[in-house]
Scaffold this active site. Sequence first.
Site, PDB file in Angstrom:
ATOM      1  N   HIS A   1      -7.780  -3.152   4.420  1.00  0.00           N
ATOM      2  CA  HIS A   1      -7.259  -1.957   4.266  1.00  0.00           C
ATOM      3  C   HIS A   1      -7.819  -0.966   3.400  1.00  0.00           C
ATOM      4  CE1 HIS A   1      -4.494   0.827   2.300  1.00  0.00           C
ATOM      5  NE2 HIS A   1      -4.031   1.307   3.543  1.00  0.00           N
ATOM      6  N   ASN A   2      -8.171  -1.565   2.176  1.00  0.00           N
ATOM      7  CA  ASN A   2      -8.575  -0.757   1.121  1.00  0.00           C
ATOM      8  C   ASN A   2     -10.086  -0.395   1.273  1.00  0.00           C
ATOM      9  OD1 ASN A   2      -6.120  -1.254  -0.123  1.00  0.00           O
ATOM     10  ND2 ASN A   2      -6.852  -1.280  -2.334  1.00  0.00           N
TER      11      ASN A   2
ATOM     12  N   GLU B   1     -10.107   2.225   3.810  1.00  0.00           N
ATOM     13  CA  GLU B   1     -10.057   3.240   3.034  1.00  0.00           C
ATOM     14  C   GLU B   1     -11.164   4.205   2.139  1.00  0.00           C
ATOM     15  OE1 GLU B   1      -6.433   2.939   0.704  1.00  0.00           O
ATOM     16  OE2 GLU B   1      -7.545   3.828  -1.224  1.00  0.00           O
TER      17      GLU B   1
ATOM     18  N   HIS C   1     -38.967 -22.901   9.760  1.00  0.00           N
ATOM     19  CA  HIS C   1     -37.604 -22.514  10.260  1.00  0.00           C
ATOM     20  C   HIS C   1     -36.880 -22.785  11.413  1.00  0.00           C
ATOM     21  CE1 HIS C   1     -36.602 -21.766   5.855  1.00  0.00           C
ATOM     22  NE2 HIS C   1     -37.267 -20.856   5.870  1.00  0.00           N
TER      23      HIS C   1
ATOM     24  N   LYS D   1      -4.534  -6.692   2.914  1.00  0.00           N
ATOM     25  CA  LYS D   1      -4.574  -5.669   2.056  1.00  0.00           C
ATOM     26  C   LYS D   1      -5.999  -5.168   1.559  1.00  0.00           C
ATOM     27  CE  LYS D   1      -2.938  -2.287  -0.743  1.00  0.00           C
ATOM     28  NZ  LYS D   1      -3.642  -2.218  -1.871  1.00  0.00           N
TER      29      LYS D   1
ATOM     30  N   SER E   1       0.784  -1.175   0.063  1.00  0.00           N
ATOM     31  CA  SER E   1      -0.047  -0.233   0.009  1.00  0.00           C
ATOM     32  C   SER E   1       0.783   1.018   0.022  1.00  0.00           C
ATOM     33  CB  SER E   1      -1.030   0.023   1.165  1.00  0.00           C
ATOM     34  OG  SER E   1      -1.494   1.329   1.254  1.00  0.00           O
TER      35      SER E   1
HETATM   36  P1  NBP Z   1       0.276  -2.414 -14.470  1.00  0.00           P
HETATM   37  O1  NBP Z   1      -1.103  -2.864 -13.455  1.00  0.00           O
HETATM   38  O2  NBP Z   1      -0.200  -1.252 -15.406  1.00  0.00           O
HETATM   39  O3  NBP Z   1       0.704  -3.402 -15.271  1.00  0.00           O
HETATM   40  C1  NBP Z   1       1.733  -3.172 -16.306  1.00  0.00           C
HETATM   41  C2  NBP Z   1       2.834  -4.254 -16.190  1.00  0.00           C
HETATM   42  O4  NBP Z   1       2.475  -5.558 -16.387  1.00  0.00           O
HETATM   43  C3  NBP Z   1       4.014  -4.024 -17.382  1.00  0.00           C
HETATM   44  O5  NBP Z   1       5.183  -4.317 -16.795  1.00  0.00           O
HETATM   45  C4  NBP Z   1       3.482  -4.953 -18.314  1.00  0.00           C
HETATM   46  O6  NBP Z   1       4.622  -5.265 -19.282  1.00  0.00           O
HETATM   47  C5  NBP Z   1       3.105  -6.156 -17.509  1.00  0.00           C
HETATM   48  N1  NBP Z   1       2.397  -7.302 -18.161  1.00  0.00           N
HETATM   49  C6  NBP Z   1       1.189  -7.184 -18.704  1.00  0.00           C
HETATM   50 BR1  NBP Z   1       0.292  -5.703 -18.646  1.00  0.00          BR
HETATM   51  N2  NBP Z   1       0.854  -8.327 -19.230  1.00  0.00           N
HETATM   52  C7  NBP Z   1       1.758  -9.293 -19.170  1.00  0.00           C
HETATM   53  C8  NBP Z   1       2.300 -10.537 -19.511  1.00  0.00           C
HETATM   54  N3  NBP Z   1       1.216 -11.345 -20.047  1.00  0.00           N
HETATM   55  N4  NBP Z   1       3.449 -10.989 -18.915  1.00  0.00           N
HETATM   56  C9  NBP Z   1       4.353 -10.400 -18.516  1.00  0.00           C
HETATM   57  N5  NBP Z   1       4.007  -9.165 -18.151  1.00  0.00           N
HETATM   58  C10 NBP Z   1       2.819  -8.559 -18.645  1.00  0.00           C
HETATM   59  O7  NBP Z   1       1.379  -1.878 -13.607  1.00  0.00           O
HETATM   60  P2  NBP Z   1       1.346  -0.903 -12.410  1.00  0.00           P
HETATM   61  O8  NBP Z   1       0.566   0.252 -12.396  1.00  0.00           O
HETATM   62  O9  NBP Z   1       2.763  -0.587 -12.149  1.00  0.00           O
HETATM   63  O10 NBP Z   1       0.745  -1.836 -11.339  1.00  0.00           O
HETATM   64  C11 NBP Z   1       1.524  -3.247 -11.056  1.00  0.00           C
HETATM   65  C12 NBP Z   1       0.750  -4.162  -9.968  1.00  0.00           C
HETATM   66  O11 NBP Z   1       0.736  -3.125  -8.732  1.00  0.00           O
HETATM   67  C13 NBP Z   1      -0.916  -4.155 -10.073  1.00  0.00           C
HETATM   68  O12 NBP Z   1      -1.112  -5.513  -9.957  1.00  0.00           O
HETATM   69  C14 NBP Z   1      -1.450  -3.293  -9.743  1.00  0.00           C
HETATM   70  O13 NBP Z   1      -2.772  -3.564  -9.227  1.00  0.00           O
HETATM   71  C15 NBP Z   1      -0.534  -2.908  -8.371  1.00  0.00           C
HETATM   72  N6  NBP Z   1      -0.829  -1.464  -8.093  1.00  0.00           N
HETATM   73  C16 NBP Z   1      -0.849  -1.219  -6.805  1.00  0.00           C
HETATM   74  C17 NBP Z   1      -0.880   0.072  -6.269  1.00  0.00           C
HETATM   75  C18 NBP Z   1      -0.880   0.283  -4.808  1.00  0.00           C
HETATM   76  O14 NBP Z   1      -1.261   1.493  -4.376  1.00  0.00           O
HETATM   77  N7  NBP Z   1      -0.483  -0.680  -3.874  1.00  0.00           N
HETATM   78  C19 NBP Z   1      -0.919   1.154  -7.184  1.00  0.00           C
HETATM   79  C20 NBP Z   1      -0.909   0.626  -8.196  1.00  0.00           C
HETATM   80  C21 NBP Z   1      -0.929  -0.460  -8.707  1.00  0.00           C
HETATM   81  P3  NBP Z   1       4.761  -4.491 -20.526  1.00  0.00           P
HETATM   82  O15 NBP Z   1       5.622  -3.244 -20.267  1.00  0.00           O
HETATM   83  O16 NBP Z   1       5.588  -5.573 -21.483  1.00  0.00           O
HETATM   84  O17 NBP Z   1       3.480  -4.314 -21.142  1.00  0.00           O
END
Ligand code: NBP
Length: 479
Positions: free
Chosen positions: A185-186, A189, A451, A182, A128
């Site tokens: 948590h959301n 939020e 019931h 997590k 997070s």
């Molecule tokens: P994205 O969720 O936009 O995913 C993009 C990444 O996934 C790129 O590296 C892309 O590679 C790769 N990818 C995809 Br799409 N399909 C693929 C496949 N079949 N094989 C291999 N790689 C693949 O990235 P993000 O926004 O950085 O988020 C990453 C994770 O973190 C997600 O699960 C998201 O839910 C989570 N997240 C969390 C928060 C938080 O606050 N905790 C915030 C934002 C995101 P490519 O470059 O080759 O297309």
Amino acid sequence: PTANIAVVGLAVMGSNLARNLASREGNTVAVYNRTTAKTDALLEAHPEAGFVKAATMQELADSLQTPRTAIVMVKAGRPTDAVIDELVSVFEPGDIIVDGGNALFTDTIRREQAVRETGIHFVGCGISGGEEGALNGPSLMPGGTPESYETLGPILRGIAAIAEGEPCVTHIGTDGAGHFVKMIHNGIEYADMQLIAEAYDLIRHATGKSPAEIADIFTEWNAGELESYLIEITAEVLRQVDATTGEPLVDVILDAAGAKGTGAWTVQTALDLGVPVSGIAEAVFARSLSSKPQQRAAGAALPGPSTPWSVQDPDAFVEDVRLALYASKVIAYSQGFDAIVQGAIDHDWQIDKGEVARIWRGGCIIRARFLNRITEAYAADQGLVALVTAPFFSDVMATAQDSWRRIVAGAAQSGIPVPAFASSLAYYDGLRAPRLPASLIQGQRDFFGAHTYRRIDAEGTFHTLWSGDRSEIAAEDTH
Ligand code: NBP
């Protein structure tokens, strides 16, 4: 092999996490992305990080010391499954695959079971704090085996946010426990944001104060017991003026709230667990309602109350809103922790609730001063059956309840929607009630469906012969 940790997936979250890891003493970070151009761009932009480039999964595995540890930061769902399969094909027993994406905890349970067959550890880790947290210190919620945490723990402690000198990470429990926590948590939020929005809306409508004036109120609140990241950023948003129109930005943003689904997951899960998370549910539903332009346009013609709220003493009113917000927020957290307690029972996790509150004090979106009080409450009583009944929180209720009731009643009378304030109060009164009308519901259920019901004065299960002579018989328990 030179690297001790790898990051797979170099979009915004992955590249920030990789840079965070690389900035810590003792880490050499291998990086891989499906599209190699992204890997090259990261290496070029951050030569100081000393990244080890991997162009293929095999190169990645070869660059890692054993046990190999890779953190996957790709899109949740199928992409995560695809990357896990590739890693499993190049890793060996004892190696560790960490999914740091926003996976649904039941997917994590499924993946952990599948990967475990190969002798490789699979760890679902809730992260997070968004982009900023990934770079400078997130709150980390790892699940998986205790054995994998021996390797992973020191690495995660190095990159986590620090709150009062302690890293915001703990081993939550086995398999999906980290992603479950997590998710909760959301959910909290969502509730917290909705409650803050209702507080703003009440003050705006009942006192006519401007967004900038309300921003000052939130800044003041942030110096007291409500101190939190969300209150702090609320003041900043309310103070922002739109460059195009000169109006407060909050007045030109379309009032339709988006959602990525984790709030809905929390509510769906809580329904399955049988835990009322009404504050979170109302927050999710309030976003849904906001995003229904056709219904809202049709609804705009519906009759409302004739009298607007006439606030005599604005300062006293604002203090009432503050206390109503505080009380409702306690309920939202209490409900969220109830869901954690029940989730742990259903999934056989040993979750330390006080530790969960502790690691939420830094890095994450719901970081707040009063999380310390939650840690203390569970430290004093691990078997606490409802957080709000802990002495500190019941004292908050004693102080706040008159204000809370005035605000909810006034809002109802003047037609200002406060679904989260109102449902939290209803939950609170339900919890307090010595007797609930559930006895009547049991009577109805027995009437139409036989019931059966239990009695307050005798053991066993009973049924009234409703369509016969209406005498009572002892019955088999049919539910
Ligand atoms: P994205 O969720 O936009 O995913 C993009 C990444 O996934 C790129 O590296 C892309 O590679 C790769 N990818 C995809 Br799409 N399909 C693929 C496949 N079949 N094989 C291999 N790689 C693949 O990235 P993000 O926004 O950085 O988020 C990453 C994770 O973190 C997600 O699960 C998201 O839910 C989570 N997240 C969390 C928060 C938080 O606050 N905790 C915030 C934002 C995101 P490519 O470059 O080759 O297309």
